[in-house]
Design a protein around this motif. Sequence first.
Motif: not given
Length: 470
Positions: A404-416
């Motif tokens: 879950r927290d790894t999703v924040w490692s790059h803006p392209d990984l965030l849900p839209g």
Amino acid sequence: MSDVPFGFSNRDDDPDRKRDDQSGSGANNPFGFAFGGLPGGAAAGGAGGFDPAALGQMLTSLGQMFSGMGQPGAQSGPVNYDLAKQLARQQLSSAAPLTDGSRKAVTDAAHLAELWLDPATTFPAGAVKTVAWSAGDWLEQTLPTWKRLCDPVAEQVSGMWSSTLPAEAREFAGPMLGMLTQMGGMAFGSQLGQGLGQLAGEVLTSTEIGLPLGPAGTAALLPGAIAEFSKGLERPESEILVYLAAREAAHQRLYAHVPWLRQQVLGAVEDYARGIRMDFSAIEEAAQTIDPMALTDPSKLEELLSQGTFEPQTTPEQRAALERLETLLALIEGWVEVVVTDAVGDRLPGAGALAETLRRRRATGGPAEQTFATLVGLQLRPRKLREAAALWRSLTTQAGLDARDTVWSHPDLLPGSADLDSPAGFIDSVIGGGTTAFDDPLAQLAETEAREREQRAAENGDDSDEAPQK
């Protein structure tokens, strides 16, 4: 100045925008007075031609008006921040000072909250210090960020004056344009001071409205506002203080350990503000009817300032920036809600009710949101907060804290925005390893450079084992 809002109403065909747009309209814009009318009913550049003598008369009148305005300090930019601070502080003059007891209570609550948060997220503590702020402290500490957010709006409005003058008039209007710009800076400064004065008396923490307004690494709670907020909630004030400290600490962890996040959030607001475009047709029409000599009469000036003669047009760039900002705010607030809920657990019996109270406080807007709409011209609302919280909850349950927290490692990984409506596909991509490409951005960059060197070596016919270095 009258207390008409500075906020812009945006002409937008999106029904969701119209439904929630409660900000001030163009009809209440203090910059909305036109300046082009000349004595005798002849507009500058109109059928009557440009009259330098009339312009000189106007300059004299404006000079007399400015000499009696008594503005505090010099204005070096598009907003008179000295005036803003003075007006804000006047509203806070009756605020109770901080006590040693309230400072200690904030320190103890923050310490406890950090301990509870440790097992709820992979991000370590992000605040270098946690402090108790008075309303005046909040004003001083957040003003640099407000300058960053408000200047783009004020610069767009300031440029209106020279843009609307005909070329012939522009040659003679240098001093007048400076005065009008100064008037604009004072009008904006007045609205900023009134808005910030109200907001400073109501905000609970430095991150409550979603933006990182305070200095990086500083977590802050406002005991005076928290005491007022606690009235009628049927929970001990100490419990509410710990819950709010946990929320503030969670925000600080996210902003401290996601280095691109602060710029993304503030940049989206700046992009929105810079996208403001004015419809000058109303100004041109008003220029034929307004007598500039009315500027010497304070009551007439107030009337002109409150009428408004233009509204900004919502551009595609603004819509994109606003959607990006709303989605990002929802993701931040949803993540904080999930992490804090897991952290406090059963330790705070009223945590569920507090979460719902704060969620409704954000969802319904209220004075804080209306103040921001007044100052910057947009509604600051995480419209899909519940959906974002549900996504983070599902991701935590199915993939665990690390994923879950790894999703924040790059803006392209965030849900839209679409992922918030239908999160199943996004969650499946994370569980299936969709984030591995960006787990280590530096390693990915090194791998990309290595492939490029190998490709150049092959193209150059170099068969050596080691490709040439860049």
